[in-house]
Design a protein around this motif. Structure first.
Motif, PDB file in Angstrom:
ATOM      1  N   ASP A  53       0.823  -1.201   0.000  1.00 46.61           N
ATOM      2  CA  ASP A  53       0.000   0.000   0.000  1.00 46.61           C
ATOM      3  C   ASP A  53       0.864   1.261   0.000  1.00 46.61           C
ATOM      4  O   ASP A  53       0.443   2.320  -0.458  1.00 46.61           O
TER       5      ASP A  53
ATOM      6  N   THR B 269      -0.102  -2.996  -6.986  1.00 45.51           N
ATOM      7  CA  THR B 269      -0.844  -2.142  -6.059  1.00 45.51           C
ATOM      8  C   THR B 269      -0.872  -0.702  -6.554  1.00 45.51           C
ATOM      9  O   THR B 269      -1.870   0.010  -6.369  1.00 45.51           O
TER      10      THR B 269
ATOM     11  N   TRP C  12      -3.679  -0.504  -8.910  1.00 46.62           N
ATOM     12  CA  TRP C  12      -4.955  -0.441  -8.192  1.00 46.62           C
ATOM     13  C   TRP C  12      -5.178   0.952  -7.629  1.00 46.62           C
ATOM     14  O   TRP C  12      -6.285   1.506  -7.729  1.00 46.62           O
ATOM     15  N   GLN C  13      -4.139   1.533  -7.026  1.00 43.69           N
ATOM     16  CA  GLN C  13      -4.286   2.858  -6.419  1.00 43.69           C
ATOM     17  C   GLN C  13      -4.680   3.923  -7.446  1.00 43.69           C
ATOM     18  O   GLN C  13      -5.378   4.885  -7.115  1.00 43.69           O
TER      19      GLN C  13
ATOM     20  N   SER D 261      -8.664   2.121  -9.251  1.00 40.00           N
ATOM     21  CA  SER D 261      -9.843   1.613  -8.558  1.00 40.00           C
ATOM     22  C   SER D 261     -10.701   2.748  -7.992  1.00 40.00           C
ATOM     23  O   SER D 261     -10.183   3.692  -7.379  1.00 40.00           O
TER      24      SER D 261
ATOM     25  N   SER E  87     -10.001   3.398  -4.347  1.00 40.92           N
ATOM     26  CA  SER E  87      -8.769   4.070  -3.929  1.00 40.92           C
ATOM     27  C   SER E  87      -9.042   5.542  -3.668  1.00 40.92           C
ATOM     28  O   SER E  87      -9.689   6.221  -4.470  1.00 40.92           O
ATOM     29  N   HIS E  88      -8.542   6.075  -2.543  1.00 42.19           N
ATOM     30  CA  HIS E  88      -8.782   7.492  -2.271  1.00 42.19           C
ATOM     31  C   HIS E  88      -8.060   8.388  -3.268  1.00 42.19           C
ATOM     32  O   HIS E  88      -8.420   9.541  -3.454  1.00 42.19           O
TER      33      HIS E  88
END
Length: 278
Positions: free
Chosen positions: A118, A194, A197-198, A201, A204-205
Protein backbone atom coordinates in the motif's frame (compact mmCIF):
# COMPACT_ATOMS: atom_id res chain seq x y z
CA UNK A 1 18.02 -5.76 13.79
CA UNK A 2 18.70 -8.89 11.75
CA UNK A 3 20.76 -8.69 8.60
CA UNK A 4 18.61 -8.73 5.46
CA UNK A 5 19.30 -10.05 2.00
CA UNK A 6 19.45 -7.07 -0.32
CA UNK A 7 18.18 -7.35 -3.92
CA UNK A 8 20.93 -6.98 -6.51
CA UNK A 9 21.78 -3.45 -7.59
CA UNK A 10 20.42 -2.16 -10.89
CA UNK A 11 21.82 0.40 -13.31
CA UNK A 12 21.36 3.77 -11.66
CA UNK A 13 21.38 7.46 -12.43
CA UNK A 14 24.20 8.96 -14.45
CA UNK A 15 26.37 11.76 -13.05
CA UNK A 16 24.48 14.23 -15.26
CA UNK A 17 21.15 12.99 -13.92
CA UNK A 18 22.40 13.21 -10.33
CA UNK A 19 23.48 16.82 -10.88
CA UNK A 20 20.09 17.65 -12.40
CA UNK A 21 18.26 15.94 -9.51
CA UNK A 22 20.32 17.83 -6.92
CA UNK A 23 19.62 21.09 -8.75
CA UNK A 24 15.91 20.21 -8.64
CA UNK A 25 16.01 20.02 -4.83
CA UNK A 26 18.40 22.96 -4.50
CA UNK A 27 21.47 21.22 -3.10
CA UNK A 28 25.11 20.92 -4.16
CA UNK A 29 26.62 17.47 -4.48
CA UNK A 30 27.20 16.25 -0.92
CA UNK A 31 30.31 14.60 0.44
CA UNK A 32 30.49 11.01 1.59
CA UNK A 33 27.31 9.37 2.90
CA UNK A 34 26.47 10.36 6.47
CA UNK A 35 23.40 10.84 8.66
CA UNK A 36 23.75 14.62 8.37
CA UNK A 37 23.96 14.53 4.57
CA UNK A 38 21.01 12.11 4.39
CA UNK A 39 18.95 14.42 6.61
CA UNK A 40 19.72 17.41 4.40
CA UNK A 41 18.73 15.53 1.24
CA UNK A 42 15.53 14.28 2.88
CA UNK A 43 14.43 17.72 4.11
CA UNK A 44 15.27 19.43 0.80
CA UNK A 45 13.29 16.82 -1.15
CA UNK A 46 10.19 17.31 1.00
CA UNK A 47 10.34 21.06 0.50
CA UNK A 48 10.67 21.03 -3.28
CA UNK A 49 9.18 17.87 -4.84
CA UNK A 50 5.47 17.75 -3.96
CA UNK A 51 3.39 14.80 -2.92
CA UNK A 52 0.73 14.78 -5.64
CA UNK A 53 -1.63 12.50 -7.56
CA UNK A 54 -2.43 14.87 -10.44
CA UNK A 55 -1.56 12.30 -13.11
CA UNK A 56 -4.74 10.38 -12.34
CA UNK A 57 -7.04 13.34 -12.93
CA UNK A 58 -5.04 14.40 -16.00
CA UNK A 59 -5.25 10.97 -17.61
CA UNK A 60 -1.48 10.44 -17.49
CA UNK A 61 0.05 7.00 -16.88
CA UNK A 62 2.02 6.34 -13.72
CA UNK A 63 5.06 4.32 -14.79
CA UNK A 64 7.28 2.78 -12.11
CA UNK A 65 10.51 2.87 -14.09
CA UNK A 66 13.51 4.99 -12.99
CA UNK A 67 13.80 6.62 -16.41
CA UNK A 68 10.13 7.57 -16.49
CA UNK A 69 10.26 8.79 -12.89
CA UNK A 70 13.30 10.95 -13.60
CA UNK A 71 11.58 12.47 -16.62
CA UNK A 72 8.51 13.31 -14.55
CA UNK A 73 10.00 14.47 -11.25
CA UNK A 74 13.19 16.13 -12.47
CA UNK A 75 12.87 17.03 -16.16
CA UNK A 76 9.19 18.02 -16.01
CA UNK A 77 9.50 19.25 -12.40
CA UNK A 78 6.41 17.44 -11.19
CA UNK A 79 5.79 15.45 -8.04
CA UNK A 80 4.17 12.11 -7.40
CA UNK A 81 3.00 9.74 -4.71
CA UNK A 82 4.97 7.26 -2.61
CA UNK A 83 6.01 4.79 -5.29
CA UNK A 84 7.32 7.60 -7.47
CA UNK A 85 8.87 9.86 -4.84
CA UNK A 86 10.60 7.20 -2.76
CA UNK A 87 11.35 5.10 -5.84
CA UNK A 88 13.38 7.86 -7.47
CA UNK A 89 14.85 9.15 -4.18
CA UNK A 90 16.28 5.66 -3.68
CA UNK A 91 18.02 5.96 -7.05
CA UNK A 92 19.53 9.31 -6.06
CA UNK A 93 20.77 7.96 -2.75
CA UNK A 94 22.32 4.90 -4.38
CA UNK A 95 24.08 7.09 -6.93
CA UNK A 96 25.50 9.11 -4.03
CA UNK A 97 26.90 5.98 -2.39
CA UNK A 98 24.14 5.01 0.05
CA UNK A 99 22.96 1.44 0.57
CA UNK A 100 19.18 1.53 0.13
CA UNK A 101 16.37 -1.01 0.21
CA UNK A 102 12.73 -0.53 -0.77
CA UNK A 103 10.32 -1.58 2.00
CA UNK A 104 6.62 -2.27 1.67
CA UNK A 105 4.18 -0.77 4.16
CA UNK A 106 0.44 -0.81 4.86
CA UNK A 107 -1.05 2.61 5.60
CA UNK A 108 -3.54 2.65 8.48
CA UNK A 109 -7.11 3.77 7.95
CA UNK A 110 -8.21 4.23 11.53
CA UNK A 111 -7.01 1.11 13.36
CA UNK A 112 -6.83 -1.11 10.27
CA UNK A 113 -3.78 -1.40 8.01
CA UNK A 114 -4.27 -1.38 4.26
CA UNK A 115 -3.20 -4.07 1.79
CA UNK A 116 0.39 -5.21 1.21
CA UNK A 117 2.49 -2.75 -0.85
CA UNK A 118 0.00 0.00 0.00
CA UNK A 119 3.01 2.27 0.62
CA UNK A 120 6.70 2.32 -0.26
CA UNK A 121 9.35 3.52 2.21
CA UNK A 122 13.15 3.26 2.32
CA UNK A 123 15.71 1.63 4.56
CA UNK A 124 19.07 3.41 4.33
CA UNK A 125 22.06 1.66 5.93
CA UNK A 126 24.87 3.72 7.41
CA UNK A 127 26.50 2.87 10.74
CA UNK A 128 22.90 2.15 11.77
CA UNK A 129 19.74 1.67 9.66
CA UNK A 130 17.47 4.63 8.96
CA UNK A 131 13.87 4.92 7.78
CA UNK A 132 13.64 7.54 5.02
CA UNK A 133 10.28 8.50 3.58
CA UNK A 134 9.68 11.47 1.25
CA UNK A 135 6.42 10.05 -0.09
CA UNK A 136 3.81 10.02 2.69
CA UNK A 137 2.61 13.59 2.78
CA UNK A 138 2.58 14.77 6.40
CA UNK A 139 5.27 12.68 8.09
CA UNK A 140 8.78 13.06 9.49
CA UNK A 141 10.89 15.93 8.19
CA UNK A 142 14.06 13.90 8.66
CA UNK A 143 14.94 10.19 8.55
CA UNK A 144 14.09 8.11 11.63
CA UNK A 145 16.38 5.64 13.35
CA UNK A 146 15.03 2.26 12.34
CA UNK A 147 16.51 0.38 15.33
CA UNK A 148 15.29 2.87 17.96
CA UNK A 149 12.24 1.79 19.97
CA UNK A 150 11.89 4.87 22.16
CA UNK A 151 10.25 8.17 21.16
CA UNK A 152 11.93 10.12 18.37
CA UNK A 153 10.96 13.77 18.60
CA UNK A 154 11.52 15.92 15.51
CA UNK A 155 9.76 18.84 13.74
CA UNK A 156 7.10 16.55 12.27
CA UNK A 157 6.04 15.28 15.70
CA UNK A 158 6.88 12.42 18.02
CA UNK A 159 7.49 9.10 16.28
CA UNK A 160 7.66 5.66 17.85
CA UNK A 161 8.46 2.43 16.00
CA UNK A 162 6.68 -0.48 17.69
CA UNK A 163 7.44 -4.12 16.80
CA UNK A 164 4.38 -5.93 15.46
CA UNK A 165 5.87 -9.21 14.25
CA UNK A 166 9.31 -10.60 13.51
CA UNK A 167 9.58 -8.61 10.31
CA UNK A 168 7.14 -5.70 10.85
CA UNK A 169 7.04 -2.42 12.73
CA UNK A 170 4.11 -0.10 13.39
CA UNK A 171 5.14 3.52 12.85
CA UNK A 172 3.25 5.87 15.18
CA UNK A 173 3.06 9.67 14.93
CA UNK A 174 1.92 11.42 18.10
CA UNK A 175 0.44 8.14 19.29
CA UNK A 176 -1.51 7.43 16.10
CA UNK A 177 -0.49 4.53 13.82
CA UNK A 178 0.56 5.77 10.38
CA UNK A 179 1.68 2.57 8.69
CA UNK A 180 2.81 -1.00 9.33
CA UNK A 181 6.29 -1.32 7.86
CA UNK A 182 7.60 -4.61 6.50
CA UNK A 183 11.35 -5.11 6.86
CA UNK A 184 11.93 -7.40 3.88
CA UNK A 185 13.52 -5.65 0.88
CA UNK A 186 11.70 -5.49 -2.45
CA UNK A 187 12.20 -4.37 -6.03
CA UNK A 188 10.29 -1.45 -7.50
CA UNK A 189 8.48 -3.87 -9.83
CA UNK A 190 6.91 -5.55 -6.77
CA UNK A 191 4.85 -2.39 -6.19
CA UNK A 192 3.42 -2.20 -9.72
CA UNK A 193 0.17 -4.18 -9.12
CA UNK A 194 -0.84 -2.14 -6.06
CA UNK A 195 0.20 1.08 -7.79
CA UNK A 196 -2.11 0.17 -10.67
CA UNK A 197 -4.95 -0.44 -8.19
CA UNK A 198 -4.29 2.86 -6.42
CA UNK A 199 -4.49 4.79 -9.70
CA UNK A 200 -7.51 3.01 -11.22
CA UNK A 201 -9.84 1.61 -8.56
CA UNK A 202 -12.90 3.66 -7.48
CA UNK A 203 -12.16 2.33 -3.98
CA UNK A 204 -8.77 4.07 -3.93
CA UNK A 205 -8.78 7.49 -2.27
CA UNK A 206 -6.30 8.65 -4.94
CA UNK A 207 -8.97 8.36 -7.66
CA UNK A 208 -11.52 10.37 -5.67
CA UNK A 209 -9.76 13.70 -5.16
CA UNK A 210 -6.71 15.57 -6.40
CA UNK A 211 -4.06 16.71 -3.96
CA UNK A 212 -0.71 18.47 -4.20
CA UNK A 213 1.27 19.16 -1.03
CA UNK A 214 4.76 20.00 0.15
CA UNK A 215 6.63 21.03 3.27
CA UNK A 216 7.24 24.78 3.61
CA UNK A 217 10.46 26.53 4.59
CA UNK A 218 9.19 27.19 8.13
CA UNK A 219 8.15 23.57 8.68
CA UNK A 220 4.47 23.96 7.87
CA UNK A 221 2.66 22.59 4.83
CA UNK A 222 0.91 24.03 1.83
CA UNK A 223 -1.68 21.87 0.10
CA UNK A 224 -3.98 22.30 -2.86
CA UNK A 225 -6.82 19.83 -2.49
CA UNK A 226 -9.02 20.18 -5.55
CA UNK A 227 -9.47 23.97 -5.64
CA UNK A 228 -9.05 24.50 -1.89
CA UNK A 229 -5.70 26.00 -0.84
CA UNK A 230 -4.75 24.90 2.69
CA UNK A 231 -1.92 26.49 4.64
CA UNK A 232 -0.81 24.77 7.84
CA UNK A 233 1.73 26.48 10.08
CA UNK A 234 4.43 24.68 12.06
CA UNK A 235 2.24 25.19 15.13
CA UNK A 236 -0.70 23.45 13.44
CA UNK A 237 -2.64 26.65 12.75
CA UNK A 238 -4.61 26.17 9.54
CA UNK A 239 -6.23 28.47 7.00
CA UNK A 240 -8.28 27.48 3.95
CA UNK A 241 -9.15 29.39 0.79
CA UNK A 242 -11.48 28.25 -1.99
CA UNK A 243 -10.17 29.21 -5.43
CA UNK A 244 -11.71 29.37 -8.88
CA UNK A 245 -10.13 27.49 -11.80
CA UNK A 246 -7.77 30.32 -12.75
CA UNK A 247 -6.73 30.75 -9.12
CA UNK A 248 -6.05 27.04 -8.71
CA UNK A 249 -3.91 26.91 -11.86
CA UNK A 250 -1.99 29.95 -10.59
CA UNK A 251 -1.53 28.27 -7.20
CA UNK A 252 0.00 25.19 -8.85
CA UNK A 253 2.52 27.47 -10.56
CA UNK A 254 3.28 29.68 -7.58
CA UNK A 255 3.48 27.14 -4.78
CA UNK A 256 4.54 23.95 -6.55
CA UNK A 257 6.22 25.04 -9.78
CA UNK A 258 3.71 23.02 -11.80
CA UNK A 259 2.25 24.54 -14.96
CA UNK A 260 -1.03 22.98 -16.13
CA UNK A 261 -3.37 23.99 -18.94
CA UNK A 262 -6.38 22.47 -17.15
CA UNK A 263 -7.33 21.22 -13.73
CA UNK A 264 -7.19 17.48 -13.00
CA UNK A 265 -10.60 15.81 -12.82
CA UNK A 266 -10.66 12.76 -10.51
CA UNK A 267 -12.44 9.82 -12.17
CA UNK A 268 -14.23 8.70 -9.01
CA UNK A 269 -16.63 10.63 -6.73
CA UNK A 270 -14.96 13.05 -4.33
CA UNK A 271 -14.11 11.81 -0.86
CA UNK A 272 -12.49 13.34 2.18
CA UNK A 273 -8.69 12.99 1.90
CA UNK A 274 -6.78 11.03 4.53
CA UNK A 275 -5.03 13.16 7.18
CA UNK A 276 -1.52 12.49 5.82
CA UNK A 277 -2.44 14.08 2.49
CA UNK A 278 -2.83 17.50 4.10
Amino acid sequence: MDTVDHPPAVDGLTDTQVDAYLARIGLPRPGRPSPAALAELHRAHLGTVPFENLAIGLGEPVVLDPGALFAKLVTRRRGGFCYELNGLFAELLRALGYRVDLLGARAFDGDRPGPPFDHLALRVDLAEPWLADVGFGRFSHFPLRLDERGPQREPGGEFILVPHADDELDVLLDGRPEYRLGLRPHRLADFVPTCWWQTTSPDSHFTRSSTCSRLTRDGGRITLGGVRLIRTGPDGARTEEDLDEAGALAAYREHFGITLDRLPVPPAPAARPRPEDT
